[in-house]
Enzyme design. Structure first.
Site, mmCIF file in Angstrom:
data_model
loop_
_atom_site.group_PDB
_atom_site.id
_atom_site.type_symbol
_atom_site.label_atom_id
_atom_site.label_comp_id
_atom_site.label_asym_id
_atom_site.label_seq_id
_atom_site.Cartn_x
_atom_site.Cartn_y
_atom_site.Cartn_z
ATOM 1 N N SER A 106 -15.488 -14.819 -81.357
ATOM 2 C CA SER A 106 -16.300 -13.950 -80.508
ATOM 3 C C SER A 106 -16.083 -14.285 -79.029
ATOM 4 O O SER A 106 -14.970 -14.160 -78.526
ATOM 5 C CB SER A 106 -17.773 -14.065 -80.927
ATOM 6 O OG SER A 106 -18.560 -13.069 -80.318
ATOM 7 N N ASP B 25 -18.204 -5.314 -88.850
ATOM 8 C CA ASP B 25 -18.867 -6.076 -87.791
ATOM 9 C C ASP B 25 -19.680 -5.123 -86.908
ATOM 10 O O ASP B 25 -19.131 -4.192 -86.303
ATOM 11 C CB ASP B 25 -17.783 -6.776 -86.966
ATOM 12 C CG ASP B 25 -18.316 -7.753 -85.943
ATOM 13 O OD1 ASP B 25 -19.376 -7.494 -85.361
ATOM 14 O OD2 ASP B 25 -17.640 -8.773 -85.705
ATOM 15 N N HIS C 93 -19.342 -10.219 -88.545
ATOM 16 C CA HIS C 93 -19.185 -11.156 -87.435
ATOM 17 C C HIS C 93 -19.579 -12.589 -87.782
ATOM 18 O O HIS C 93 -19.379 -13.497 -86.987
ATOM 19 C CB HIS C 93 -20.043 -10.670 -86.257
ATOM 20 C CG HIS C 93 -19.580 -11.134 -84.906
ATOM 21 N ND1 HIS C 93 -18.424 -10.675 -84.308
ATOM 22 C CD2 HIS C 93 -20.121 -12.016 -84.014
ATOM 23 C CE1 HIS C 93 -18.271 -11.233 -83.124
ATOM 24 N NE2 HIS C 93 -19.282 -12.056 -82.922
#
Length: 289
Positions: A151, A231, A267
């Site tokens: 991320s 995600d 995610h």
């Protein structure tokens, strides 16, 4: 500068070192990190090393404990460094007002704005201070170093690799923020750390823009990116892997940087990271061992 190994934990035949130290580049604040060193030593007594950069709100513990990284690292004889994601306790204005800026959200840049420039220097921390602190003490090989992250940390891994080609042999990322200039998370961070008036410099910290500027002058790049189509942040336009794919194609780098959209993965650590971490470590091992 103070340096302390707070504890050691046996894991996968090696050792996890829980480290605390005073950081000069973070304005004298105490920083905590984790280091995994596999058993058996390395070539010439030196061990190749991977840096794992965590995402928003994370510390150096998340990747260590939930990333499914250590087993693969041990089998390939690779050490792994898990730094924190920001300075802690800097007292910068608004640093604790939200999850996506300030504490736990240093974005791996060296800030220039008032209130942040003294402490928020995560780029120099990761690329200079930590290697100097750890390499000699733990016999880590500065010539065999690579970087990956998740991320915000995926953004950090990509940009630090592209900005410091002499430091890292390879890069990979899980669900990275690929094009921060074009997404809300990135725009907030770049404005906060560099200022609206310095917008012309934002592209220096954006993987898509860095690739478009040209990255192949010195040698081939070696990259792997996995991002999940399930995600929510992908669906909200925070990650923008398609922009990264487009930039790679524009520069003819498809054989050097692989971007894979993984159906339905989300995610979270159990999903996009733990599922693909062994493959990412094996990818880096091709260039480190």
């Amino acid at each position: 500068m103070s340096f302390k190994v707070a504890s050691k934990i046996k894991s996968f035949g090696g050792l996890i070192y829980k480290i605390e130290h005073e950081s000069a580049v973070l304005g004298g604040l105490t920083s905590k990190l984790n280091l995994f060193v596999p058993g058996g030593g390395g070539e010439g007594g030196l061990v190749p090393v991977l840096y794992y950069l965590g995402g928003l709100t994370c510390t150096g513990d998340n990747g260590l404990e939930k990333g499914n990284i250590l087993g693969s690292a041990s089998s390939h004889g690779i050490a792994v460094v898990f730094p924190d994601t920001s300075p802690r306790g800097a007292g910068a204005p608004g640093e604790d007002d939200g999850y996506d800026f300030g504490t736990g959200a240093g974005f791996y840049v060296d800030a220039t704005t008032e209130g942040f420039a003294k402490h928020y220097n995560m780029e120099t921390y990761v690329t200079e201070e930590l290697p100097k602190l750890l390499n000699d003490r733990f016999k880590l090989d500065p010539e065999r170093t690579s970087i990956f992250g998740h991320s915000m940390g995926g953004h950090g891994a990509l940009t630090l690799y592209l900005r410091h080609r002499d430091l890292y042999r390879s890069v990979s990322a899980f669900a990275p923020i690929c094009n921060p200039m074009q997404c809300p998370w990135g725009q907030k961070a770049l404005k906060g750390y560099f200022g609206e008036s310095s917008k012309e410099t934002w592209g220096d910290h954006d993987a898509v823009e860095l690739i478009r500027k040209g990255v192949n002058e010195k040698s081939e790049v070696h990259g792997l990116v996995d991002s999940g189509t399930g995600d929510d942040f992908y669906k909200q336009g925070q990650l923008l892997p398609e922009n990264l794919i487009e930039a790679i194609k524009e520069q003819g780098l498809e054989s050097q940087i692989q971007v894979r959209l993984q159906d339905d993965y989300d995610h979270s650590y159990p999903s996009i990271i733990a599922s693909f971490a062994p493959e990412h470590v094996a990818f880096h091992a091709k260039y480190l061992t």
